[in-house]
Design a protein around this motif. Structure first.
Motif, PDB file in Angstrom:
ATOM      1  N   ARG A  61      -7.171   0.173  -0.677  1.00  0.00           N
ATOM      2  CA  ARG A  61      -7.345   0.532   0.730  1.00  0.00           C
ATOM      3  C   ARG A  61      -7.757  -0.719   1.517  1.00  0.00           C
ATOM      4  N   ARG A 109       1.607   2.811  -3.289  1.00  0.00           N
ATOM      5  CA  ARG A 109       0.484   3.104  -4.186  1.00  0.00           C
ATOM      6  C   ARG A 109      -0.504   4.017  -3.493  1.00  0.00           C
ATOM      7  N   ASN A 110      -0.089   5.242  -3.269  1.00  0.00           N
ATOM      8  CA  ASN A 110      -0.990   6.183  -2.590  1.00  0.00           C
ATOM      9  C   ASN A 110      -0.749   7.582  -3.136  1.00  0.00           C
ATOM     10  N   GLY A 152      -4.114   1.959  -6.112  1.00  0.00           N
ATOM     11  CA  GLY A 152      -3.768   1.402  -4.807  1.00  0.00           C
ATOM     12  C   GLY A 152      -5.000   0.741  -4.227  1.00  0.00           C
ATOM     13  N   TYR A 210     -11.565  -4.747   0.108  1.00  0.00           N
ATOM     14  CA  TYR A 210     -10.657  -3.982  -0.737  1.00  0.00           C
ATOM     15  C   TYR A 210     -11.407  -2.827  -1.397  1.00  0.00           C
ATOM     16  N   TYR A 222      -4.194  -4.388  -9.787  1.00  0.00           N
ATOM     17  CA  TYR A 222      -3.799  -2.975  -9.796  1.00  0.00           C
ATOM     18  C   TYR A 222      -3.930  -2.324 -11.169  1.00  0.00           C
ATOM     19  N   GLU A 279      -5.583   2.562   6.508  1.00  0.00           N
ATOM     20  CA  GLU A 279      -5.750   3.264   5.227  1.00  0.00           C
ATOM     21  C   GLU A 279      -5.294   4.707   5.440  1.00  0.00           C
ATOM     22  N   SER A 280      -5.681   5.608   4.547  1.00  0.00           N
ATOM     23  CA  SER A 280      -5.327   7.013   4.726  1.00  0.00           C
ATOM     24  C   SER A 280      -5.950   7.535   6.030  1.00  0.00           C
ATOM     25  N   LYS A 325     -10.430  -0.248  -4.021  1.00  0.00           N
ATOM     26  CA  LYS A 325      -9.371   0.178  -4.944  1.00  0.00           C
ATOM     27  C   LYS A 325      -9.507   1.679  -5.233  1.00  0.00           C
ATOM     28  N   TYR A 328      -2.001   4.677 -12.121  1.00  0.00           N
ATOM     29  CA  TYR A 328      -1.774   3.529 -11.237  1.00  0.00           C
ATOM     30  C   TYR A 328      -2.940   3.410 -10.270  1.00  0.00           C
ATOM     31  N   ILE A 362       0.843  -1.206   0.000  1.00  0.00           N
ATOM     32  CA  ILE A 362       0.000   0.000   0.000  1.00  0.00           C
ATOM     33  C   ILE A 362       0.879   1.258   0.000  1.00  0.00           C
ATOM     34  N   SER A 363       2.017   1.149   0.684  1.00  0.00           N
ATOM     35  CA  SER A 363       2.877   2.334   0.828  1.00  0.00           C
ATOM     36  C   SER A 363       3.477   2.799  -0.492  1.00  0.00           C
TER      37      SER A 363
END
Ligand code: FAD
Length: 374
Positions: free
Chosen positions: A320, A50-51, A318, A233, A286, A353-354, A235, A316, A47-48
């Protein structure tokens, strides 16, 4: 049968994303021996990687929640860390915009929420003032958050690893944790697969496996299965914009159900990208479906009418690690220590997540506190 290497360490961290690396650094700084086990062949490939790489101010989250508290505390720590360790971060600021009159009450409410969360220096501005800051922007009101910024997330992770290793931490790559069990003396033993299978026994365990956290917890004999939250998930797809960015600040519309709305972020090279949207899925895939671009054009033109047809390219995606089901209310980070599951020396992180990237250094402090370390 081939023999399996056995090791004993004080602490094991599962996962070398930003959270695992921040925890490993923090534990190593407290003088404990740490081994980081990472399934993939490199750090920060989950995840790190793709954010949005945004250092969030802490605007959106319910006051008193872990997300609110750790985002605000983590942001301050992160800016200071970046200055001290030469990690690139830039406080570019952000505008949250209302584009329809019926959004104005929600804009005010969001700003009150941010103030209650102790987010500093917020200013409500008119459409004219917003246009002075960003001439291409179309809105009817906005607020400005000057403390929001962007960061080189991979640079941060390399720095955290370097700091952890300098204090004696070790990293094992291609080291997927398959299962584990509790020893009579309260320690945990992990069976690690991969090219060089091993068994590691540790007094302390941090499960920072991101999208793998629930799987790791379920594979630990003795971990209460009913305390493993569900994993859904969500996305988030991004589209990039060719050429120069029309904006110099981050532009966010009003938030939507499971995300912050299709917003504009900038990378450190000044390129603009839009996203992430919210696509609930049951696969770790992805690929960005170019057809999702149609909805992006519509959402972006609400605040940037000059967006040309054909200007967006699939970039791209990511995923969550949501712990709530689609259509249900957002949940807080879960940082489950012994007070939750009863297993001494273990912390399991779910739903990071964020704003997990922004909060990473504060999450590491929280984890060490729950482990009873200084
Ligand atoms: C679309 C999107 C946008 C985002 N934008 C932002 C943002 O702008 N700002 C912000 O603050 N936050 C943002 N976030 C959140 C942030 O990216 C995450 O909170 C953070 O990266 C999570 O890091 P992690 O270390 O928990 O997970 P990861 O980075 O996924 O690390 C977990 C690691 O564990 C490893 N692993 C898994 N299973 C095992 C196993 N069994 N054995 C060993 N290793 C294993 C994985 O390979 C992986 O490397 C965003 C997230 C998404 C999805």
């Amino acid at each position: 049968m081939a023999s399996v290497d056995r090791a004993e360490v004080d602490s094991v961290v599962i996962g070398a994303g930003v959270i695992g690396l921040a925890c490993a650094r923090r534990i190593a700084h407290s003088g404990r021996e740490v081994l980081i086990l990472e399934a993939e062949g490199d750090i920060g490939s989950g995840i790190s990687a793709r954010n949005s790489e945004v250092i969030h101010a802490g605007i959106y989250y319910p006051t008193g929640s872990l997300k609110a508290r750790l985002c605000v505390a983590g942001r301050e720590k992160l800016y200071a860390y970046c200055t001290e360790h030469n990690v690139t971060a830039r406080k570019v600021g952000k505008l949250v915009v209302a584009t329809r009159s019926e959004q104005i009450p929600a804009l005010h409410k969001l700003m009150e929420q941010a103030r209650a969360n102790q987010v500093e220096d917020l200013a409500l501005i008119s459409a004219d003032e917003a246009r002075k800051l960003e001439p291409e922007l179309s809105c009817i009101a906005a607020f400005h958050s000057p403390v929001t910024g962007i960061i080189d997330a991979h640079g941060l992770m390399l720095s955290l690893l370097g700091e952890a290793e300098a204090r004696g931490a070790a990293l094992a790559l291609h080291a997927p944790v398959e299962r584990g069990w509790m020893e009579d003396d309260g320690r945990v033993t992990l069976a690690v697969a991969g090219a060089e299978p091993m068994q590691v026994t540790a007094r302390r365990l941090v499960n920072a496996a991101g999208l793998g956290a629930q799987g790791v917890a379920r594979a630990l004999q003795g971990y209460p299965a009913d305390l493993v939250p569900p994993l859904h998930y969500a996305k988030g797809n991004y589209f990039s914009l060719g050429g120069r960015s029309p904006f110099s600040r981050l532009i966010y519309p009003m938030p939507e159900a499971a995300g912050l709305g299709v917003h504009l972020t900038l990378d450190l090279a000044g390129q603009a990208r839009f996203g992430p949207d919210v696509e609930w899925t049951d696969r770790l895939d992805y690929d960005v479906d170019a057809r999702r671009g149609d909805a992006f054009y519509a959402a972006i033109r609400a605040y940037w009418p000059a967006l040309r047809d054909g200007a967006l390219q699939p970039a791209y995606a990511g995923i969550r690690p949501k712990i709530q089901a689609p259509g249900t209310a957002a949940l807080d980070f879960r940082i489950d220590g012994p007070e939750v599951h009863g297993l001494p020396g273990q912390v399991h992180l779910y739903g990071i997540e964020s704003p997990g990237l922004t909060s990473s250094l504060a999450i590491a402090d929280e984890v060490t506190a729950r482990l009873g370390l200084d």
